[in-house]
Design a protein around this motif. Structure first.
Motif, short mmCIF file in Angstrom:
data_model
loop_
_atom_site.label_atom_id
_atom_site.label_comp_id
_atom_site.label_asym_id
_atom_site.label_seq_id
_atom_site.Cartn_x
_atom_site.Cartn_y
_atom_site.Cartn_z
N TYR A 1 -7.36 -40.64 56.56
CA TYR A 1 -6.83 -39.54 57.38
C TYR A 1 -7.91 -38.50 57.63
O TYR A 1 -8.58 -38.03 56.71
CB TYR A 1 -5.64 -38.92 56.65
CG TYR A 1 -4.76 -38.05 57.49
CD1 TYR A 1 -3.86 -38.60 58.39
CD2 TYR A 1 -4.79 -36.66 57.36
CE1 TYR A 1 -3.02 -37.80 59.15
CE2 TYR A 1 -3.97 -35.85 58.12
CZ TYR A 1 -3.08 -36.43 59.01
OH TYR A 1 -2.26 -35.64 59.75
N ASP B 1 8.63 -46.89 52.66
CA ASP B 1 7.88 -46.24 53.73
C ASP B 1 7.79 -44.76 53.41
O ASP B 1 8.82 -44.10 53.20
CB ASP B 1 8.60 -46.38 55.08
CG ASP B 1 8.37 -47.71 55.74
OD1 ASP B 1 7.44 -48.42 55.36
OD2 ASP B 1 9.15 -48.05 56.66
N ASN C 1 3.23 -39.96 45.65
CA ASN C 1 4.04 -41.13 45.98
C ASN C 1 4.90 -41.61 44.82
O ASN C 1 6.01 -42.11 45.05
CB ASN C 1 3.14 -42.26 46.49
CG ASN C 1 2.37 -42.96 45.38
OD1 ASN C 1 2.88 -43.87 44.74
ND2 ASN C 1 1.14 -42.54 45.14
N GLY D 1 6.40 -52.00 54.02
CA GLY D 1 7.08 -51.32 55.11
C GLY D 1 8.44 -51.92 55.42
O GLY D 1 8.80 -53.00 54.96
N ASN E 1 -0.48 -50.21 51.53
CA ASN E 1 -1.14 -49.91 52.81
C ASN E 1 -1.48 -48.43 52.86
O ASN E 1 -0.60 -47.57 52.71
CB ASN E 1 -0.23 -50.23 53.99
CG ASN E 1 -0.11 -51.71 54.29
OD1 ASN E 1 0.65 -52.10 55.15
ND2 ASN E 1 -0.84 -52.56 53.58
N TYR E 2 -2.75 -48.11 53.07
CA TYR E 2 -3.23 -46.73 53.12
C TYR E 2 -3.78 -46.38 54.50
O TYR E 2 -4.32 -47.24 55.21
CB TYR E 2 -4.39 -46.52 52.13
CG TYR E 2 -4.05 -46.63 50.67
CD1 TYR E 2 -3.75 -45.50 49.93
CD2 TYR E 2 -4.06 -47.86 50.03
CE1 TYR E 2 -3.46 -45.59 48.57
CE2 TYR E 2 -3.77 -47.96 48.67
CZ TYR E 2 -3.47 -46.82 47.96
OH TYR E 2 -3.18 -46.92 46.62
N PHE E 3 -3.66 -45.10 54.86
CA PHE E 3 -4.41 -44.52 55.96
C PHE E 3 -5.67 -43.86 55.42
O PHE E 3 -5.67 -43.31 54.32
CB PHE E 3 -3.62 -43.39 56.65
CG PHE E 3 -2.44 -43.84 57.47
CD1 PHE E 3 -2.54 -44.84 58.40
CD2 PHE E 3 -1.22 -43.20 57.30
CE1 PHE E 3 -1.45 -45.23 59.16
CE2 PHE E 3 -0.11 -43.57 58.05
CZ PHE E 3 -0.25 -44.59 58.98
N PRO F 1 -4.86 -40.45 61.62
CA PRO F 1 -5.51 -41.55 60.89
C PRO F 1 -6.70 -42.11 61.67
O PRO F 1 -6.73 -42.04 62.91
CB PRO F 1 -4.40 -42.59 60.76
CG PRO F 1 -3.46 -42.31 61.87
CD PRO F 1 -3.53 -40.82 62.11
N SER G 1 6.98 -38.95 56.01
CA SER G 1 6.53 -37.59 56.29
C SER G 1 6.16 -36.90 54.99
O SER G 1 6.58 -37.31 53.91
CB SER G 1 7.64 -36.81 57.00
OG SER G 1 7.27 -35.47 57.23
N SER H 1 0.77 -45.06 52.93
CA SER H 1 1.74 -45.15 54.01
C SER H 1 2.96 -45.99 53.65
O SER H 1 4.09 -45.60 53.94
CB SER H 1 1.08 -45.76 55.26
OG SER H 1 2.03 -45.97 56.27
N ARG H 2 2.74 -47.13 53.00
CA ARG H 2 3.88 -48.00 52.69
C ARG H 2 3.48 -48.99 51.60
O ARG H 2 2.30 -49.32 51.43
CB ARG H 2 4.35 -48.74 53.94
CG ARG H 2 3.28 -49.51 54.67
CD ARG H 2 3.74 -49.91 56.07
NE ARG H 2 2.89 -50.97 56.61
CZ ARG H 2 3.04 -51.53 57.80
NH1 ARG H 2 4.01 -51.12 58.60
NH2 ARG H 2 2.26 -52.50 58.22
N PHE I 1 -4.48 -49.76 58.80
CA PHE I 1 -4.29 -49.74 57.35
C PHE I 1 -5.46 -50.35 56.59
O PHE I 1 -6.01 -51.38 57.00
CB PHE I 1 -3.02 -50.51 56.96
CG PHE I 1 -1.77 -49.96 57.56
CD1 PHE I 1 -1.30 -48.70 57.19
CD2 PHE I 1 -1.05 -50.68 58.50
CE1 PHE I 1 -0.13 -48.19 57.73
CE2 PHE I 1 0.11 -50.18 59.05
CZ PHE I 1 0.57 -48.93 58.67
#
Length: 256
Positions: free
Chosen positions: A114, A214, A187, A146, A110-112, A121, A217, A60-61, A89
């Motif tokens: 999912y 960040d 990423n 973030g 930081n991960y989700f 998430p 999408s 995520s960030r 997260f």
């Protein structure tokens, strides 16, 4: 459960540096993500394990601090460890160490977790063992992934980017080479594009000191993306990757 950080050794190759410079942000991001994936797999929470449960990891960030970067021929160690959870997260720390064990760079990711079927998430503390973390400090105390803090990043776009002071850097088409196991752009490519959006003549010596990203999408194969940049009042740089008028990823970078 008692766990330890994972250390992975690397010999820096010419292609990691672009043949002539220090380690590229793209290569650093790849080193970090590979170490994270390997450690997660060893802990039984890797991609394959999550896929079997209808889940996946999504980054995520990130926040990366850099003191210096290695050159071709240097030997380095990438160290990573889970840092617990915070809200939605799962957090993971990364370090890049030289052959003497001195820190060159450090990061907090930081991960989700999912849920693939439901497209949302999941709360990580309900899935991960609470002991699945290493009791050691952040690589740098001020790491804060973030760009959500007030004043850290400009407001979202309304209208054309140039109307808000953004400058176009380049356009690109997402190819199969850019796609990861989740079916969208990996990423490390976003890190690469967001850093490359800042023109070389604006980067001083070209040494990145901070990279905050960040991932807003997904971007998928065949989509056309545009990278834009602008300089803020503190001398740092904002960069964005757009799909038409939608921000797909955004970054704050600081260069020396």
């Amino acid at each position: 459960m008692s766990i330890e950080a994972l250390d992975t050794e690397h010999l820096i190759r010419g292609y990691d540096c672009g043949y002539g410079g220090p380690l590229k942000p793209f290569s650093l991001a790849n080193f970090f993500q590979e170490a994270a994936g390997e450690h997660a797999a060893k802990l039984g929470i890797g991609m394959d394990a999550l896929f079997s449960l209808g889940r996946t990891w999504m980054l995520s960030r990130i926040d990366i601090g850099i003191e210096r970067l290695p050159l071709t021929g240097d030997r380095v160690v990438v160290r990573t460890w889970p840092f617990g959870t915070e809200r939605v997260f799962a957090m993971r720390c990364m370090e890049l160490l030289d052959s003497q064990g001195r820190r060159m760079a450090g990061a907090l990711y930081n991960y989700f977790i999912y849920d693939i079927e439901n497209g949302r998430p999941l709360r990580p503390e309900r899935i991960l063992d609470p002991d699945l973390k290493v009791d050691r400090p952040l690589p740098y105390a001020d790491l804060s992934p973030g760009l959500h803090e007030p004043g850290l990043f400009p407001v979202e776009l309304s209208g054309k980017p140039e109307d808000s002071g953004w400058r176009s850097a380049f356009g690109l088409d997402v190819s199969p080479y850019h796609i990861d196991n989740n079916g969208h752009v990996n990423n490390a490519h976003f890190v690469n594009w967001l850093c490359d959006a800042v023109p070389p003549e604006e980067r001083g010596s070209g040494q990145a000191r901070r990279i905050k990203v960040d991932f807003v999408s997904e971007a998928k194969r065949g989509e056309h993306l545009v990278a834009c940049w602008r300089k803020n009042e503190l001398g740092d740089f904002h960069s964005i990757i757009l799909r038409e008028s939608q921000v797909v990823a955004r970054a704050l970078t600081r260069w020396e």
